[in-house]
Design a protein around this motif. Structure first.
Motif, PDB file in Angstrom:
ATOM      1  N   PRO A 172      56.933 -61.111  31.750  1.00 14.21           N
ATOM      2  CA  PRO A 172      55.711 -60.404  31.349  1.00 14.21           C
ATOM      3  C   PRO A 172      55.891 -58.884  31.500  1.00 14.21           C
ATOM      4  O   PRO A 172      56.039 -58.385  32.604  1.00 14.21           O
ATOM      5  CB  PRO A 172      54.664 -60.934  32.335  1.00 14.21           C
ATOM      6  CG  PRO A 172      55.448 -61.338  33.543  1.00 14.21           C
ATOM      7  CD  PRO A 172      56.800 -61.746  33.064  1.00 14.21           C
ATOM      8  N   VAL A 173      55.911 -58.187  30.383  1.00  8.73           N
ATOM      9  CA  VAL A 173      56.179 -56.748  30.380  1.00  8.73           C
ATOM     10  C   VAL A 173      54.927 -55.951  30.729  1.00  8.73           C
ATOM     11  O   VAL A 173      54.953 -55.085  31.591  1.00  8.73           O
ATOM     12  CB  VAL A 173      56.752 -56.296  29.010  1.00  8.73           C
ATOM     13  CG1 VAL A 173      56.949 -54.792  28.968  1.00  8.73           C
ATOM     14  CG2 VAL A 173      58.064 -57.020  28.722  1.00  8.73           C
ATOM     15  N   SER A 174      53.825 -56.257  30.050  1.00 12.78           N
ATOM     16  CA  SER A 174      52.591 -55.507  30.317  1.00 12.78           C
ATOM     17  C   SER A 174      51.366 -56.321  29.928  1.00 12.78           C
ATOM     18  O   SER A 174      51.443 -57.210  29.083  1.00 12.78           O
ATOM     19  CB  SER A 174      52.600 -54.177  29.566  1.00 12.78           C
ATOM     20  OG  SER A 174      52.550 -54.423  28.172  1.00 12.78           O
ATOM     21  N   LEU A 175      50.257 -55.976  30.573  1.00  6.21           N
ATOM     22  CA  LEU A 175      48.974 -56.580  30.256  1.00  6.21           C
ATOM     23  C   LEU A 175      47.970 -55.450  30.091  1.00  6.21           C
ATOM     24  O   LEU A 175      47.756 -54.672  31.008  1.00  6.21           O
ATOM     25  CB  LEU A 175      48.530 -57.517  31.389  1.00  6.21           C
ATOM     26  CG  LEU A 175      47.186 -58.217  31.214  1.00  6.21           C
ATOM     27  CD1 LEU A 175      47.216 -59.157  30.013  1.00  6.21           C
ATOM     28  CD2 LEU A 175      46.816 -58.984  32.478  1.00  6.21           C
ATOM     29  N   LYS A 176      47.405 -55.366  28.870  1.00  3.69           N
ATOM     30  CA  LYS A 176      46.453 -54.293  28.590  1.00  3.69           C
ATOM     31  C   LYS A 176      45.450 -54.823  27.573  1.00  3.69           C
ATOM     32  O   LYS A 176      45.855 -55.432  26.570  1.00  3.69           O
ATOM     33  CB  LYS A 176      47.219 -53.083  28.031  1.00  3.69           C
ATOM     34  CG  LYS A 176      46.395 -51.821  27.889  1.00  3.69           C
ATOM     35  CD  LYS A 176      47.335 -50.693  27.454  1.00  3.69           C
ATOM     36  CE  LYS A 176      46.788 -49.371  27.295  1.00  3.69           C
ATOM     37  NZ  LYS A 176      45.563 -48.878  27.219  1.00  3.69           N
ATOM     38  N   ASP A 177      44.198 -54.626  27.850  1.00  2.00           N
ATOM     39  CA  ASP A 177      43.129 -55.078  26.945  1.00  2.00           C
ATOM     40  C   ASP A 177      43.275 -56.555  26.551  1.00  2.00           C
ATOM     41  O   ASP A 177      43.175 -56.902  25.376  1.00  2.00           O
ATOM     42  CB  ASP A 177      43.083 -54.208  25.678  1.00  2.00           C
ATOM     43  CG  ASP A 177      42.886 -52.735  25.990  1.00  2.00           C
ATOM     44  OD1 ASP A 177      42.145 -52.438  26.948  1.00  2.00           O
ATOM     45  OD2 ASP A 177      43.478 -51.901  25.278  1.00  2.00           O
ATOM     46  N   ARG A 178      43.560 -57.408  27.553  1.00  3.35           N
ATOM     47  CA  ARG A 178      43.737 -58.850  27.348  1.00  3.35           C
ATOM     48  C   ARG A 178      44.825 -59.194  26.343  1.00  3.35           C
ATOM     49  O   ARG A 178      44.765 -60.219  25.650  1.00  3.35           O
ATOM     50  CB  ARG A 178      42.413 -59.507  26.976  1.00  3.35           C
ATOM     51  CG  ARG A 178      41.442 -59.448  28.149  1.00  3.35           C
ATOM     52  CD  ARG A 178      40.311 -60.370  28.032  1.00  3.35           C
ATOM     53  NE  ARG A 178      40.717 -61.660  27.503  1.00  3.35           N
ATOM     54  CZ  ARG A 178      39.898 -62.687  27.357  1.00  3.35           C
ATOM     55  NH1 ARG A 178      38.657 -62.567  27.700  1.00  3.35           N
ATOM     56  NH2 ARG A 178      40.315 -63.824  26.862  1.00  3.35           N
ATOM     57  N   ILE A 179      45.828 -58.315  26.260  1.00  5.96           N
ATOM     58  CA  ILE A 179      47.014 -58.591  25.444  1.00  5.96           C
ATOM     59  C   ILE A 179      48.216 -58.522  26.379  1.00  5.96           C
ATOM     60  O   ILE A 179      48.473 -57.494  26.997  1.00  5.96           O
ATOM     61  CB  ILE A 179      47.167 -57.582  24.283  1.00  5.96           C
ATOM     62  CG1 ILE A 179      45.982 -57.709  23.328  1.00  5.96           C
ATOM     63  CG2 ILE A 179      48.495 -57.806  23.564  1.00  5.96           C
ATOM     64  CD1 ILE A 179      45.924 -56.627  22.274  1.00  5.96           C
ATOM     65  N   LEU A 180      48.921 -59.653  26.503  1.00  2.00           N
ATOM     66  CA  LEU A 180      50.104 -59.727  27.350  1.00  2.00           C
ATOM     67  C   LEU A 180      51.342 -59.584  26.472  1.00  2.00           C
ATOM     68  O   LEU A 180      51.534 -60.361  25.535  1.00  2.00           O
ATOM     69  CB  LEU A 180      50.156 -61.062  28.100  1.00  2.00           C
ATOM     70  CG  LEU A 180      51.362 -61.240  29.019  1.00  2.00           C
ATOM     71  CD1 LEU A 180      51.206 -60.403  30.279  1.00  2.00           C
ATOM     72  CD2 LEU A 180      51.552 -62.702  29.386  1.00  2.00           C
ATOM     73  N   THR A 181      52.140 -58.564  26.752  1.00  2.00           N
ATOM     74  CA  THR A 181      53.404 -58.386  26.050  1.00  2.00           C
ATOM     75  C   THR A 181      54.454 -59.153  26.841  1.00  2.00           C
ATOM     76  O   THR A 181      54.604 -58.941  28.049  1.00  2.00           O
ATOM     77  CB  THR A 181      53.774 -56.892  25.959  1.00  2.00           C
ATOM     78  OG1 THR A 181      52.684 -56.206  25.338  1.00  2.00           O
ATOM     79  CG2 THR A 181      55.026 -56.692  25.130  1.00  2.00           C
ATOM     80  N   LEU A 182      55.148 -60.061  26.163  1.00  2.94           N
ATOM     81  CA  LEU A 182      56.059 -60.982  26.820  1.00  2.94           C
ATOM     82  C   LEU A 182      57.452 -60.894  26.215  1.00  2.94           C
ATOM     83  O   LEU A 182      57.627 -61.175  25.024  1.00  2.94           O
ATOM     84  CB  LEU A 182      55.522 -62.413  26.673  1.00  2.94           C
ATOM     85  CG  LEU A 182      56.272 -63.510  27.398  1.00  2.94           C
ATOM     86  CD1 LEU A 182      56.017 -63.430  28.900  1.00  2.94           C
ATOM     87  CD2 LEU A 182      55.856 -64.881  26.863  1.00  2.94           C
ATOM     88  N   ALA A 183      58.430 -60.479  27.016  1.00  5.93           N
ATOM     89  CA  ALA A 183      59.826 -60.505  26.550  1.00  5.93           C
ATOM     90  C   ALA A 183      60.310 -61.946  26.640  1.00  5.93           C
ATOM     91  O   ALA A 183      60.076 -62.625  27.643  1.00  5.93           O
ATOM     92  CB  ALA A 183      60.689 -59.602  27.416  1.00  5.93           C
ATOM     93  N   MET A 184      60.964 -62.412  25.585  1.00  8.18           N
ATOM     94  CA  MET A 184      61.435 -63.804  25.532  1.00  8.18           C
ATOM     95  C   MET A 184      62.843 -63.872  24.973  1.00  8.18           C
ATOM     96  O   MET A 184      63.206 -63.091  24.095  1.00  8.18           O
ATOM     97  CB  MET A 184      60.530 -64.642  24.627  1.00  8.18           C
ATOM     98  CG  MET A 184      59.089 -64.726  25.060  1.00  8.18           C
ATOM     99  SD  MET A 184      58.104 -65.702  23.888  1.00  8.18           S
ATOM    100  CE  MET A 184      58.680 -67.371  24.233  1.00  8.18           C
ATOM    101  N   VAL A 185      63.593 -64.840  25.471  1.00  2.75           N
ATOM    102  CA  VAL A 185      64.924 -65.091  24.923  1.00  2.75           C
ATOM    103  C   VAL A 185      64.775 -65.746  23.552  1.00  2.75           C
ATOM    104  O   VAL A 185      65.504 -65.440  22.626  1.00  2.75           O
ATOM    105  CB  VAL A 185      65.748 -65.979  25.889  1.00  2.75           C
ATOM    106  CG1 VAL A 185      67.068 -66.366  25.264  1.00  2.75           C
ATOM    107  CG2 VAL A 185      65.963 -65.236  27.207  1.00  2.75           C
ATOM    108  N   ASP A 186      63.806 -66.661  23.431  1.00  2.27           N
ATOM    109  CA  ASP A 186      63.535 -67.324  22.152  1.00  2.27           C
ATOM    110  C   ASP A 186      62.042 -67.246  21.842  1.00  2.27           C
ATOM    111  O   ASP A 186      61.258 -68.074  22.286  1.00  2.27           O
ATOM    112  CB  ASP A 186      63.993 -68.789  22.204  1.00  2.27           C
ATOM    113  CG  ASP A 186      63.736 -69.530  20.895  1.00  2.27           C
ATOM    114  OD1 ASP A 186      63.068 -68.962  19.995  1.00  2.27           O
ATOM    115  OD2 ASP A 186      64.191 -70.683  20.759  1.00  2.27           O
ATOM    116  N   PRO A 187      61.634 -66.220  21.083  1.00  2.00           N
ATOM    117  CA  PRO A 187      60.208 -66.023  20.787  1.00  2.00           C
ATOM    118  C   PRO A 187      59.625 -67.050  19.814  1.00  2.00           C
ATOM    119  O   PRO A 187      58.454 -66.971  19.491  1.00  2.00           O
ATOM    120  CB  PRO A 187      60.157 -64.613  20.207  1.00  2.00           C
ATOM    121  CG  PRO A 187      61.517 -64.354  19.702  1.00  2.00           C
ATOM    122  CD  PRO A 187      62.470 -65.174  20.516  1.00  2.00           C
ATOM    123  N   THR A 188      60.432 -68.015  19.372  1.00  2.00           N
ATOM    124  CA  THR A 188      59.903 -69.056  18.489  1.00  2.00           C
ATOM    125  C   THR A 188      59.495 -70.301  19.281  1.00  2.00           C
ATOM    126  O   THR A 188      59.060 -71.287  18.695  1.00  2.00           O
ATOM    127  CB  THR A 188      60.926 -69.455  17.398  1.00  2.00           C
ATOM    128  OG1 THR A 188      62.060 -70.058  18.024  1.00  2.00           O
ATOM    129  CG2 THR A 188      61.352 -68.252  16.573  1.00  2.00           C
TER     130      THR A 188
END
Length: 174
Positions: free
Chosen positions: A92-108
Motif C-alpha cells: 500500500p503506497v498511499s491512502l488519500k480521499d478514500r483512494i488506496l494506491t497499491l503497488a502490485m507484482v500482478d495488477p490483473t
C-alpha cells in the motif's frame, strides 16, 4: 486462479520470456507451493526481475513504478497487514480521499484487488512494480529494515531518484 496463471503464462511464452518447458515447470511450482507465477519464475531462475517486470509492463500496458523513494504512509500501511502483502505481492503506497494506491507484482489479480478494496474500504488504484521492489518496500516500511541493493539496473533506477546530497560517502579502511 488456475485460468489466470495459464493465460499469463501463455502471454509470457508469446513474449519469449519463457519457453514451453519453463512455463510447465513454473505452473507446476505455482500448483505445488501456491506461489504467484512471477515468484515461481524468479525462484526457478528462468529470468531476472527486471526482464519479467518489463514483460509485465508491456502485457498489462502499464508503466513500471519504482518504490525506492516512497514515503511511509502509516494510514495506508494500517489497512493491510504484512502477511497479506507478502502473500499477495502488493504494497500500500498511499491512502488519500478514500483512494488506496497499491503497488502490485500482478495488477490483473482481481481477487487481490477486491480483497484490498474490502479491507481498506477504499477504491484501489493498482500500480505495476517488481517482485524485488515490493519485497524491499515491505521490508523497509513494515519491518523497518534496509533491504540490500540487488542488481545494477535496479540500483541505477533507485539512485536516479535519490538526491546526491542524501548519499553518504563510503568509509574505506586503508
Amino acid at each position: 486462479s488456475v485460468r489466470h496463471v495459464q493465460k499469463l503464462g501463455e502471454q509470457l511464452l508469446k513474449a519469449k520470456v519463457l519457453d514451453e518447458l519453463q512455463l510447465r515447470s513454473a505452473i507446476a511450482r505455482v500448483a505445488s507451493f501456491g506461489q504467484r507465477l512471477s515468484r515461481a519464475i524468479l525462484d526457478l531462475g528462468f529470468c531476472d526481475d527486471e526482464t519479467l517486470a518489463e514483460a509485465y509492463a508491456t502485457l498489462f500496458k502499464m508503466p513500471l513504478t519504482h518504490l525506492g523513494t516512497v514515503h511511509k504512509d502509516a494510514q495506508a500501511l494500517a489497512k493491510l497487514d504484512v502477511r497479506f502483502c507478502e502473500k499477495n505481492g502488493c504494497f500500500p503506497v498511499s491512502l488519500k480521499d478514500r483512494i488506496l494506491t497499491l503497488a502490485m507484482v500482478d495488477p490483473t489479480e482481481l481477487d487481490v484487488l477486491d480483497e484490498v478494496q474490502s479491507r481498506a474500504n477504499a477504491r484501489v488504484v493498482p500500480l505495476l512494480s517488481t517482485e524485488m521492489e515490493v519485497a524491499h518496500a515491505i521490508r523497509r516500511h513494515y519491518h523497518g529494515k534496509e533491504p540490500p541493493v540487488a542488481s545494477n539496473r535496479a540500483r541505477k533506477a533507485v539512485l536516479r531518484e535519490v538526491k546526491s546530497e542524501d548519499l553518504q560517502p563510503l568509509e574505506v579502511d586503508t
